[in-house]
Design a protein around this motif. Structure first.
Motif, PDB file in Angstrom:
ATOM      1  N   PHE A   1       0.835  -1.199   0.000  1.00  0.00           N
ATOM      2  CA  PHE A   1       0.000   0.000   0.000  1.00  0.00           C
ATOM      3  C   PHE A   1       0.874   1.255   0.000  1.00  0.00           C
ATOM      4  O   PHE A   1       1.892   1.317   0.702  1.00  0.00           O
ATOM      5  CB  PHE A   1      -0.895   0.032   1.243  1.00  0.00           C
ATOM      6  N   PHE A   2       0.428   2.269  -0.743  1.00  0.00           N
ATOM      7  CA  PHE A   2       1.086   3.575  -0.782  1.00  0.00           C
ATOM      8  C   PHE A   2       0.028   4.639  -0.478  1.00  0.00           C
ATOM      9  O   PHE A   2      -1.074   4.600  -1.031  1.00  0.00           O
ATOM     10  CB  PHE A   2       1.701   3.837  -2.155  1.00  0.00           C
ATOM     11  N   GLN A   3       0.358   5.610   0.373  1.00  0.00           N
ATOM     12  CA  GLN A   3      -0.655   6.574   0.805  1.00  0.00           C
ATOM     13  C   GLN A   3      -0.036   7.927   1.148  1.00  0.00           C
ATOM     14  O   GLN A   3       0.936   8.000   1.895  1.00  0.00           O
ATOM     15  CB  GLN A   3      -1.383   6.041   2.048  1.00  0.00           C
ATOM     16  N   GLY A   4      -0.610   8.997   0.571  1.00  0.00           N
ATOM     17  CA  GLY A   4      -0.260  10.346   0.985  1.00  0.00           C
ATOM     18  C   GLY A   4      -1.012  10.698   2.258  1.00  0.00           C
ATOM     19  O   GLY A   4      -2.225  10.494   2.342  1.00  0.00           O
ATOM     20  N   LEU A   5      -0.320  11.233   3.241  1.00  0.00           N
ATOM     21  CA  LEU A   5      -0.932  11.465   4.545  1.00  0.00           C
ATOM     22  C   LEU A   5      -1.782  12.732   4.589  1.00  0.00           C
ATOM     23  O   LEU A   5      -2.459  12.972   5.589  1.00  0.00           O
ATOM     24  CB  LEU A   5       0.150  11.502   5.625  1.00  0.00           C
ATOM     25  N   GLU A   6      -1.766  13.529   3.512  1.00  0.00           N
ATOM     26  CA  GLU A   6      -2.622  14.713   3.458  1.00  0.00           C
ATOM     27  C   GLU A   6      -3.717  14.557   2.396  1.00  0.00           C
ATOM     28  O   GLU A   6      -4.289  15.540   1.940  1.00  0.00           O
ATOM     29  CB  GLU A   6      -1.789  15.963   3.171  1.00  0.00           C
ATOM     30  N   ASP A   7      -4.018  13.333   2.054  1.00  0.00           N
ATOM     31  CA  ASP A   7      -5.007  13.038   1.022  1.00  0.00           C
ATOM     32  C   ASP A   7      -6.410  13.340   1.536  1.00  0.00           C
ATOM     33  O   ASP A   7      -6.849  12.777   2.537  1.00  0.00           O
ATOM     34  CB  ASP A   7      -4.906  11.558   0.631  1.00  0.00           C
ATOM     35  N   LYS A   8      -7.122  14.247   0.839  1.00  0.00           N
ATOM     36  CA  LYS A   8      -8.502  14.580   1.203  1.00  0.00           C
ATOM     37  C   LYS A   8      -9.516  13.804   0.355  1.00  0.00           C
ATOM     38  O   LYS A   8     -10.702  13.810   0.656  1.00  0.00           O
ATOM     39  CB  LYS A   8      -8.746  16.088   1.027  1.00  0.00           C
ATOM     40  N   VAL A   9      -9.064  13.190  -0.720  1.00  0.00           N
ATOM     41  CA  VAL A   9      -9.957  12.436  -1.592  1.00  0.00           C
ATOM     42  C   VAL A   9     -10.201  11.044  -1.012  1.00  0.00           C
ATOM     43  O   VAL A   9     -11.339  10.609  -0.831  1.00  0.00           O
ATOM     44  CB  VAL A   9      -9.384  12.345  -3.020  1.00  0.00           C
ATOM     45  N   VAL A  10      -9.126  10.327  -0.758  1.00  0.00           N
ATOM     46  CA  VAL A  10      -9.193   9.045  -0.049  1.00  0.00           C
ATOM     47  C   VAL A  10      -8.346   9.194   1.213  1.00  0.00           C
ATOM     48  O   VAL A  10      -7.121   9.062   1.162  1.00  0.00           O
ATOM     49  CB  VAL A  10      -8.681   7.874  -0.918  1.00  0.00           C
ATOM     50  N   PRO A  11      -8.969   9.498   2.345  1.00  0.00           N
ATOM     51  CA  PRO A  11      -8.216   9.757   3.577  1.00  0.00           C
ATOM     52  C   PRO A  11      -7.366   8.567   3.997  1.00  0.00           C
ATOM     53  O   PRO A  11      -7.721   7.403   3.725  1.00  0.00           O
ATOM     54  CB  PRO A  11      -9.322  10.048   4.605  1.00  0.00           C
ATOM     55  N   PRO A  12      -6.236   8.829   4.665  1.00  0.00           N
ATOM     56  CA  PRO A  12      -5.311   7.755   5.055  1.00  0.00           C
ATOM     57  C   PRO A  12      -5.937   6.666   5.910  1.00  0.00           C
ATOM     58  O   PRO A  12      -5.472   5.519   5.879  1.00  0.00           O
ATOM     59  CB  PRO A  12      -4.224   8.505   5.835  1.00  0.00           C
ATOM     60  N   ASN A  13      -6.976   6.990   6.659  1.00  0.00           N
ATOM     61  CA  ASN A  13      -7.549   5.969   7.540  1.00  0.00           C
ATOM     62  C   ASN A  13      -8.101   4.775   6.758  1.00  0.00           C
ATOM     63  O   ASN A  13      -8.187   3.670   7.284  1.00  0.00           O
ATOM     64  CB  ASN A  13      -8.616   6.564   8.464  1.00  0.00           C
ATOM     65  N   GLN A  14      -8.474   4.997   5.494  1.00  0.00           N
ATOM     66  CA  GLN A  14      -8.954   3.872   4.679  1.00  0.00           C
ATOM     67  C   GLN A  14      -7.831   2.864   4.445  1.00  0.00           C
ATOM     68  O   GLN A  14      -7.996   1.656   4.632  1.00  0.00           O
ATOM     69  CB  GLN A  14      -9.480   4.381   3.340  1.00  0.00           C
ATOM     70  N   THR A  15      -6.686   3.356   4.027  1.00  0.00           N
ATOM     71  CA  THR A  15      -5.548   2.467   3.774  1.00  0.00           C
ATOM     72  C   THR A  15      -5.055   1.838   5.068  1.00  0.00           C
ATOM     73  O   THR A  15      -4.746   0.636   5.120  1.00  0.00           O
ATOM     74  CB  THR A  15      -4.417   3.253   3.087  1.00  0.00           C
ATOM     75  N   GLN A  16      -4.988   2.632   6.123  1.00  0.00           N
ATOM     76  CA  GLN A  16      -4.475   2.123   7.399  1.00  0.00           C
ATOM     77  C   GLN A  16      -5.355   1.001   7.945  1.00  0.00           C
ATOM     78  O   GLN A  16      -4.850   0.017   8.513  1.00  0.00           O
ATOM     79  CB  GLN A  16      -4.355   3.274   8.392  1.00  0.00           C
ATOM     80  N   ALA A  17      -6.675   1.114   7.754  1.00  0.00           N
ATOM     81  CA  ALA A  17      -7.579   0.059   8.215  1.00  0.00           C
ATOM     82  C   ALA A  17      -7.335  -1.234   7.440  1.00  0.00           C
ATOM     83  O   ALA A  17      -7.376  -2.342   8.003  1.00  0.00           O
ATOM     84  CB  ALA A  17      -9.026   0.516   8.061  1.00  0.00           C
ATOM     85  N   MET A  18      -7.089  -1.106   6.140  1.00  0.00           N
ATOM     86  CA  MET A  18      -6.845  -2.289   5.316  1.00  0.00           C
ATOM     87  C   MET A  18      -5.521  -2.944   5.700  1.00  0.00           C
ATOM     88  O   MET A  18      -5.428  -4.188   5.783  1.00  0.00           O
ATOM     89  CB  MET A  18      -6.839  -1.881   3.847  1.00  0.00           C
ATOM     90  N   VAL A  19      -4.504  -2.137   5.927  1.00  0.00           N
ATOM     91  CA  VAL A  19      -3.202  -2.673   6.332  1.00  0.00           C
ATOM     92  C   VAL A  19      -3.330  -3.447   7.638  1.00  0.00           C
ATOM     93  O   VAL A  19      -2.806  -4.560   7.787  1.00  0.00           O
ATOM     94  CB  VAL A  19      -2.174  -1.534   6.469  1.00  0.00           C
ATOM     95  N   LYS A  20      -4.037  -2.868   8.572  1.00  0.00           N
ATOM     96  CA  LYS A  20      -4.221  -3.527   9.873  1.00  0.00           C
ATOM     97  C   LYS A  20      -4.928  -4.868   9.719  1.00  0.00           C
ATOM     98  O   LYS A  20      -4.568  -5.862  10.363  1.00  0.00           O
ATOM     99  CB  LYS A  20      -5.015  -2.624  10.815  1.00  0.00           C
ATOM    100  N   ALA A  21      -5.922  -4.914   8.836  1.00  0.00           N
ATOM    101  CA  ALA A  21      -6.657  -6.157   8.610  1.00  0.00           C
ATOM    102  C   ALA A  21      -5.733  -7.243   8.061  1.00  0.00           C
ATOM    103  O   ALA A  21      -5.816  -8.414   8.469  1.00  0.00           O
ATOM    104  CB  ALA A  21      -7.817  -5.905   7.659  1.00  0.00           C
ATOM    105  N   LEU A  22      -4.851  -6.879   7.134  1.00  0.00           N
ATOM    106  CA  LEU A  22      -3.918  -7.867   6.592  1.00  0.00           C
ATOM    107  C   LEU A  22      -2.880  -8.291   7.626  1.00  0.00           C
ATOM    108  O   LEU A  22      -2.469  -9.457   7.659  1.00  0.00           O
ATOM    109  CB  LEU A  22      -3.225  -7.318   5.337  1.00  0.00           C
TER     110      LEU A  22
END
Length: 643
Positions: free
Chosen positions: A564-585
């Motif tokens: 996963f790659f994520q910009g921490l200032e992303d307002k379109v797809v906020p980082p919490n979406q990616t972080q939740a998926m990473v945690k699940a894996l």
């Protein structure tokens, strides 16, 4: 003749390095003409992702206009676009840091002309008669409330007047040649501008207000794009009322079709100010259109409606700006990187004004695109562009077939392009094939194809990516045990759905992708806040569908590694979406890597981050597919890995 070395796919040494891609490559953006001078914007990854305005004068001298520390970029709709205009040598631009508008006289420091407030501006034009700027305004001053979009006129001393309000979105304010009338586009939730827009015209009164307004085209099921005035006071625009974006003219209350082709003369208005045509004179339009993924340049006689092709070597053409005798545009091809190009219409001579890179690569390292059509679900046909591995110095063992990365583009209304991309050649020159998919919902194949995704996001796009990969496997072209899928934004969602709900792919790379549709429906910016109603269904009424198609709710079905790659200032797809998926894996025990980037938003602009993401993705694949790297790459942390 030197015989190619034999090495496994993925292990080929390539001259197309991440340093070459980032340090010597720029992004070419908006074009503006001012008399004999030509202006354009340049995104420079090597300068911390800053965008500057560049000018070429009549003597072909090129200079930077934007001084340090200014960064020319607007955040209207978050995606921005049309962030500067030029009038008689004076530049007006939006500065990214404070979103204020600035005026810059030649060789002077920029001066702010709007106050320090949470208001953003874009898509501006200059009203010479009243000495003001007319533009889109997006007001973020009240926290917790949806921003308010309007059309405003801005005096050069900072005074502001609202011209049009009450709709959710505005774009493309365009002034008639005599300054007496204004045309503009509006649309409202839940439509996006490629779904349904309205074209309005009104009179600019003596006091600067707008009166006698009327809607002249468009509705909730017709997309209008790029209104323009001819010098003789007629309104031209692009509409998809026929099922394809074609050119039309409005005069005396009547609408006349100028082109009637199964071709696209328009594009999705993700970025304000997109331009596919421009007037060379009152009777001549220079336009670009696409058919089957290829863009063409043409001249349209507005008195006879005759369309004449203008020969160019390019397959991607955009940002068209014309004036008497010449046209300037962005262009690229399978062997030419994006450039700002000028065409002399009398001699048909092409001149490259600026290239996105001064790098030249031996053609022996370049993979040429191969368009394919293939059968997909429900007896439909889908489209893709295939890039086989190519490196003049290497060949693979006879018994080996290459791995392939299936790329799922963003939007999801974007389109895979046939132009030369070092990011794609980075993979193919190392022995990894790339399949760039134009799944149902993509632009370039008419409104009906674009609407295949209505109510079917997470299904049609995934089907088309899966069937594309299996098509290559069944043709014996790639290794069915080494199939990867990669995508960003909406393409990241498609990637996660393919990895969660299907078992075709063995590994994936997700760039700032959607994993939780409910979270996206509840927490995203205004421009896309109701987009999912068309792609998925009404929320919360159809909450069950949102839950069913959200990969985050079905991680029990995941069985392959993901990076996963994520910009921490992303307002379109906020980082919490990616972080939740990473945690699940992590909890599930699957191999997973997470690469966050400080200071980045939706898409990466800084050279060091573009470099790191490409190298990290390659490193990840090398570990999962067990091939040796031809050059040292900084290792990344891969959790839950046995190796």
């Amino acid at each position: 003749m030197i015989q190619p070395k034999i090495a496994s796919y993925g292990s080929w040494k390539s001259p197309i390095t991440t340093d070459l891609i980032t340090a010597r490559t720029i992004g070419l953006g908006q074009i503006a003409l001012d008399g004999e001078d030509i202006y354009w914007s340049e995104l420079r990854p090597s300068e911390q992702g800053k965008t500057v305005i560049v000018k070429q004068n009549v003597n072909h001298q090129i200079q930077d206009i934007t001084p340090i520390p200014f960064n020319v970029r607007t955040r209207v709709h978050e995606y921005g676009g049309n962030c500067f205009l030029v009038v008689d040598g004076t530049v007006y631009f939006s500065n990214f840091a404070d979103q204020r508008l600035y005026r810059q006289e030649m060789n002077t420091e920029p001066q702010a002309i709007t106050p320090e407030t949470a208001v953003r501006y874009a898509d501006g034009i200059f009203d010479r008669q009243r000495h003001q700027i007319i533009c889109v305004s997006e007001d973020h001053t009240i926290a917790g409330r949806e921003p308010i979009n309007t059309l405003v006129s801005l005096g050069l001393e900072g005074d502001s007047r609202t011209l049009v309000s009450g709709n959710d979105f505005y774009a493309s304010p365009r002034l008639s040649p005599d300054g007496s009338r204004l045309a503009w586009l509006v649309w409202n939730h839940p439509n996006m501008p490629w779904d349904g827009t309205q074209l309005w015209v009104g009179e600019l009164l003596a006091d600067g207000s707008l009166g006698n307004t009327q809607q002249i085209a468009g509705d909730v099921n017709e997309s209008i794009f790029q209104p323009e005035w001819s010098s003789d006071g007629k309104v031209y625009f692009v509409s998809d009322r026929s099922g394809w974006w074609n050119l039309y003219r409005w005069q005396d209350g009547n609408i006349e079709a100028l082109t009637q082709m199964e071709a696209e003369f328009g594009c999705p208005l993700w970025v304000l100010g997109a331009s596919t045509y421009s007037f060379e004179s009152a009777n001549r339009i220079i336009c670009t259109y696409s058919q089957q993924g290829i863009w063409y340049l043409a001249s349209l006689d507005t008195t006879t409606n005759q369309l004449k092709l203008l020969p160019t070597p390019y397959t991607e053409i955009s940002g068209v700006k014309a004036t008497t005798g010449k046209v300037v545009f962005r262009a690229s091809s399978p062997t030419e990187l994006t450039a700002i190009v000028q065409l002399d219409l009398a001699t048909e001579k092409l001149e490259v004004l600026r290239r996105s890179s001064d790098v030249t690569i031996d053609p022996g390292y370049l993979s040429l695109p191969q368009p394919i059509e293939y059968p997909t679900a429900d007896g439909q046909t889908a489209y893709a562009i295939f890039y086989p591995p190519q490196n003049r110095d290497y060949t693979a063992p006879e018994t080996e077939k290459p791995p392939v990365i299936v790329k799922s583009h963003g939007g999801p209304t974007a389109a895979a392009s046939s132009d030369l991309s070092f990011e794609i050649q980075y993979w193919t020159s190392r022995g990894i094939a790339v399949l760039d998919v134009n799944y149902g919902g993509s632009t370039g194949y008419g409104r009906e194809y674009r609407q295949r995704l209505d109510g079917q996001w997470g299904i049609v796009d995934v089907d088309d990516c899966v069937f594309a990969a299996l098509y290559l496997v069944n043709q014996g072209i790639v290794d069915g045990e080494r199939l990867a899928i990669s995508g960003g934004s909406a393409g990241g969602y498609t990637t996660l759905c393919a990895l969660t709900f299907r078992n075709t792919f063995k590994v994936g790379a997700c760039y700032y992708g959607v994993s939780d549709l409910e979270a996206l429906a509840q927490d995203t910016h205004k421009f896309e806040s109701r987009y999912l109603e068309r792609l998925i269904g009404a929320y919360p009424q159809q909450r069950q569908i949102y839950q069913q198609r959200s990969p985050i709710n079905h991680t029990d079905r995941l069985a392959c590694p993901i990076i996963f790659f994520q910009g921490l200032e992303d307002k379109v797809v906020p980082p919490n979406q990616t972080q939740a998926m990473v945690k699940a894996l992590q909890i599930k025990g699957l191999p997973v890597a997470y690469i966050p980037f400080e200071g980045e938003q939706h898409g990466f602009r800084k050279a060091e981050n573009i470099k790191k993401s490409l190298e990290a993705e390659l490193y990840f694949y090398s570990r999962i597919f067990s091939f040796e790297l031809s050059e040292p790459i900084e290792p990344i942390i891969i959790e839950n890995t046995p190796f």
